[in-house]
Write a protein that holds these residues in place. Structure first.
Motif, PDB file in Angstrom:
ATOM      1  N   LEU A  22       0.737  -1.167   0.012  1.00  0.00           N
ATOM      2  CA  LEU A  22       0.057  -0.077  -0.076  1.00  0.00           C
ATOM      3  C   LEU A  22       0.995   1.153   0.005  1.00  0.00           C
ATOM      4  N   GLN A  23       1.856   1.361   0.664  1.00  0.00           N
ATOM      5  CA  GLN A  23       2.859   2.465   0.590  1.00  0.00           C
ATOM      6  C   GLN A  23       3.349   2.884  -0.703  1.00  0.00           C
ATOM      7  N   ARG A  24       3.180   1.959  -1.702  1.00  0.00           N
ATOM      8  CA  ARG A  24       3.694   2.384  -2.850  1.00  0.00           C
ATOM      9  C   ARG A  24       2.626   3.443  -3.562  1.00  0.00           C
ATOM     10  N   LEU A  25       1.569   3.586  -2.993  1.00  0.00           N
ATOM     11  CA  LEU A  25       0.611   4.643  -3.610  1.00  0.00           C
ATOM     12  C   LEU A  25       1.007   6.094  -3.111  1.00  0.00           C
ATOM     13  N   LEU A  26       1.869   6.044  -1.917  1.00  0.00           N
ATOM     14  CA  LEU A  26       2.449   7.410  -1.720  1.00  0.00           C
ATOM     15  C   LEU A  26       3.364   7.968  -2.761  1.00  0.00           C
ATOM     16  N   ASP A  27       4.327   7.139  -3.295  1.00  0.00           N
ATOM     17  CA  ASP A  27       5.083   7.418  -4.624  1.00  0.00           C
ATOM     18  C   ASP A  27       4.063   7.841  -5.487  1.00  0.00           C
ATOM     19  N   ASP A  28       3.215   7.052  -5.927  1.00  0.00           N
ATOM     20  CA  ASP A  28       2.240   7.150  -6.953  1.00  0.00           C
ATOM     21  C   ASP A  28       1.422   8.458  -6.919  1.00  0.00           C
ATOM     22  N   LEU A  29       1.299   8.757  -5.792  1.00  0.00           N
ATOM     23  CA  LEU A  29       0.596  10.169  -5.458  1.00  0.00           C
ATOM     24  C   LEU A  29       1.549  11.348  -5.845  1.00  0.00           C
ATOM     25  N   GLU A  30       2.914  11.257  -5.436  1.00  0.00           N
ATOM     26  CA  GLU A  30       3.636  12.268  -5.862  1.00  0.00           C
ATOM     27  C   GLU A  30       3.768  12.621  -7.211  1.00  0.00           C
ATOM     28  N   HIS A  31       4.287  11.362  -7.763  1.00  0.00           N
ATOM     29  CA  HIS A  31       4.152  11.187  -9.451  1.00  0.00           C
ATOM     30  C   HIS A  31       2.883  11.735 -10.119  1.00  0.00           C
ATOM     31  N   SER A  32       1.664  11.620  -9.535  1.00  0.00           N
ATOM     32  CA  SER A  32       0.569  11.926 -10.233  1.00  0.00           C
ATOM     33  C   SER A  32       0.595  13.550 -10.139  1.00  0.00           C
ATOM     34  N   LEU A  33       1.071  14.204  -8.809  1.00  0.00           N
ATOM     35  CA  LEU A  33       1.128  15.345  -8.737  1.00  0.00           C
ATOM     36  C   LEU A  33       1.980  16.234  -9.801  1.00  0.00           C
ATOM     37  N   ARG A  34       3.047  15.494 -10.003  1.00  0.00           N
ATOM     38  CA  ARG A  34       4.148  16.014 -10.868  1.00  0.00           C
ATOM     39  C   ARG A  34       3.509  16.198 -12.263  1.00  0.00           C
ATOM     40  N   GLU A  35       2.927  15.149 -12.671  1.00  0.00           N
ATOM     41  CA  GLU A  35       2.141  15.008 -13.955  1.00  0.00           C
ATOM     42  C   GLU A  35       1.237  16.178 -14.127  1.00  0.00           C
ATOM     43  N   LEU A  36       0.553  16.689 -13.160  1.00  0.00           N
ATOM     44  CA  LEU A  36      -0.422  17.698 -13.375  1.00  0.00           C
ATOM     45  C   LEU A  36       0.526  19.034 -13.137  1.00  0.00           C
ATOM     46  N   GLU A  37       1.588  19.004 -12.701  1.00  0.00           N
ATOM     47  CA  GLU A  37       2.237  20.343 -12.406  1.00  0.00           C
ATOM     48  C   GLU A  37       3.050  20.564 -13.934  1.00  0.00           C
ATOM     49  N   SER A  38       3.572  19.253 -14.742  1.00  0.00           N
ATOM     50  CA  SER A  38       4.310  19.403 -15.898  1.00  0.00           C
ATOM     51  C   SER A  38       3.434  19.509 -16.920  1.00  0.00           C
TER      52      SER A  38
END
Length: 480
Positions: free
Chosen positions: A445-461
């Motif tokens: 489940l903790q991998r979702l934390l990295d996935d949340l960061e990746h998702s936010l960076r996608e929205l920023e880029s």
């Protein structure tokens, strides 16, 4: 004794060993400068001196059984604080991983129905002179908004402020004896019941008035992809029967980063939150080779427009939102989520609290009852795939006995057929994510934390045309 409202009773009736129905919070503190080695132990001993317990934290079911016990509250006049308030220690220097493992284990155990339904754990031994509080309380007693407000009341805006009464303490110790308060409460319930008889027809009229809206919602849902309906959600690895074990993960993200994304896209902070979760779930399921071809659907709790008081209870309903996880482009996903949430808001606009509650019952809350049928979860289409909740919290830094609160992470409930729950609380300059899932059904489940960061960076880029040439925000997430 007090009667238990139907919504609160539902949380008691649906509870089993595999489905604990309590909510919680994990708070992290930094000890003040010059704090002694026994700072936490001394704080624990001071907490036990508040032995006059408030009415909400004296309540337990009149009988422990799941059905009869969901009918009325008993006012327990002999609360054993040594049982409810506990001091624990991690092996020094305790790590974040060890703390989250402890919270995972504590959150997977049932509250004792022979006692008032709450526990307060003070946890020392963390590295960097930190300590933690894990608090859990049955969902039949409070919703997320009430729980957050109650926790806020035991904290201070100034580091030098005297220690406020803890969350369970009676706020009006000089008031009437609790037995009189309970009698008055029963009298108030009976008086209200008699006084509200003339309004029954009006309530029926409000319910009938909602029928055309539900019919229009059904028609829109069949015609448009952005209107979510119950049992439209695809089957997924998130929608399986649960075991009793839990896994918990938590992290903070900058409010500024998320607000900047929303401003760039003309979206709300809640839209950005949902888009972060959507991108993270899409990436997590792709890695597991388990992404459904249709969009996941989230149930979003919505606070009802009612006056809240210290009596606790739940004043919340839910709406459905398409997460657009079938869309590869992150900006298009955000646009679709914004449109789906706008459709739900338009349905609720101008409605009474009763109508909003009935709408949620018909479209989200009610259909989940089907998961209580043996074998239903995992076979039929789910009413929705998961719950994503956004609870407003205090926007300024708070203190407790001089210790600064550096994190405030919600701990919520996965339910039968919905093996993951994502809840966030806004605190100070951050949005605090708490992820809870079935330990057996949701690996890593903790991998979702990295996935949340990746998702936010996608929205920023790769920003939309209005953002061309602008650099994404530089603020980063903060680990627990």
């Amino acid at each position: 004794m007090m009667l238990i409202t139907p919504l609160d009773a539902a949380f008691l009736i649906s509870e089993t060993r595999e489905h604990p129905m309590h909510v919680g919070a994990l708070l992290l503190f930094e000890q003040p400068d010059g704090a002694g080695s026994d700072f936490v132990g001394d704080l624990y001993r001071r907490l036990l001196t508040w032995d006059r317990v408030g009415p909400l934290f004296r309540r337990r079911p009149a009988t422990p059984g799941p059905l009869i016990g969901a009918m009325r509250w008993y006012d327990d006049q002999d609360v054993d604080l040594d049982y409810h308030v506990r001091l624990s220690a991690l092996p020094r220097p305790g790590s974040t991983r060890e703390l989250l493992t402890l919270v995972s284990r504590l959150h997977g155990t049932l509250l004792d129905r022979h006692r008032p339904l709450w526990e307060f754990h003070l946890i020392e031994g963390l590295a960097d002179s930190r300590f933690a509080v894990y608090f859990k309380v049955h969902h039949a007693l409070v919703d997320g908004v009430n729980s957050t407000r109650q926790i806020s009341q035991m904290l201070s805006a100034e580091p030098t402020a005297p220690l406020p009464p803890p969350i369970w303490a009676e706020r009006n110790p000089a008031g009437s004896p609790s037995s009189i308060a309970v009698k008055r409460s029963i009298g108030r319930q009976l008086a209200n019941a008699v006084g509200e008889i003339p309004s029954v027809l009006h309530s029926i009229g409000e319910a009938v008035g909602l029928t055309p809206t539900l019919a229009r919602l059904l028609a829109d849902g069949l015609r448009r992809d952005d209107t979510a309906l119950p049992f439209q959600a695809p089957k997924s690895m998130l929608n399986v029967p649960l075991s009793g074990a839990r896994r918990y993960a938590a992290q903070s993200w900058s409010f500024q980063r998320m607000r900047a994304v929303g401003k760039a896209h003309g979206a709300t902070l809640n839209d950005v939150l949902l888009a972060m979760c959507s991108g993270a779930l899409r990436r997590y399921l792709l890695d597991a080779d388990a992404l459904p071809g249709e969009s996941l659907v989230a149930a979003i709790p919505v606070a009802l427009p009612v006056d809240r008081d210290t009596d606790g209870g739940n004043a919340v309903t839910m709406v459905l939102c398409s997460l657009a996880t079938d869309i590869d482009d992150p900006h298009e996903r955000l646009r679709r989520i914004h449109t789906s949430m706008l459709a739900a808001k338009n349905v609720m606009a101008g409605r009474s609290a009763l109508q909003i509650s009935l709408f949620g019952l018909a479209t989200a809350t009610g259909p989940t009852a089907a998961n209580l049928l043996p074998g239903f979860a995992g076979r039929a289409r789910p009413a929705f795939n998961l719950v994503i909740s956004n609870v407003p919290g205090p926007r300024s830094t708070l203190y407790w006995n001089g210790a600064r609160a550096v994190g405030w992470y919600p701990v919520s409930i996965p339910t039968e057929g919905n093996a993951v729950n994502i809840t966030v609380v806004s605190y100070a300059d951050n949005i605090e994510f708490g992820l809870i899932g079935c330990r057996r059904s949701i690996p890593h489940l903790q991998r979702l934390l990295d996935d949340l960061e990746h998702s936010l960076r996608e929205l920023e880029s790769a920003p939309p045309s209005s953002q061309q040439g602008r650099r994404p925000a530089t603020a980063t997430r903060r680990d627990v």
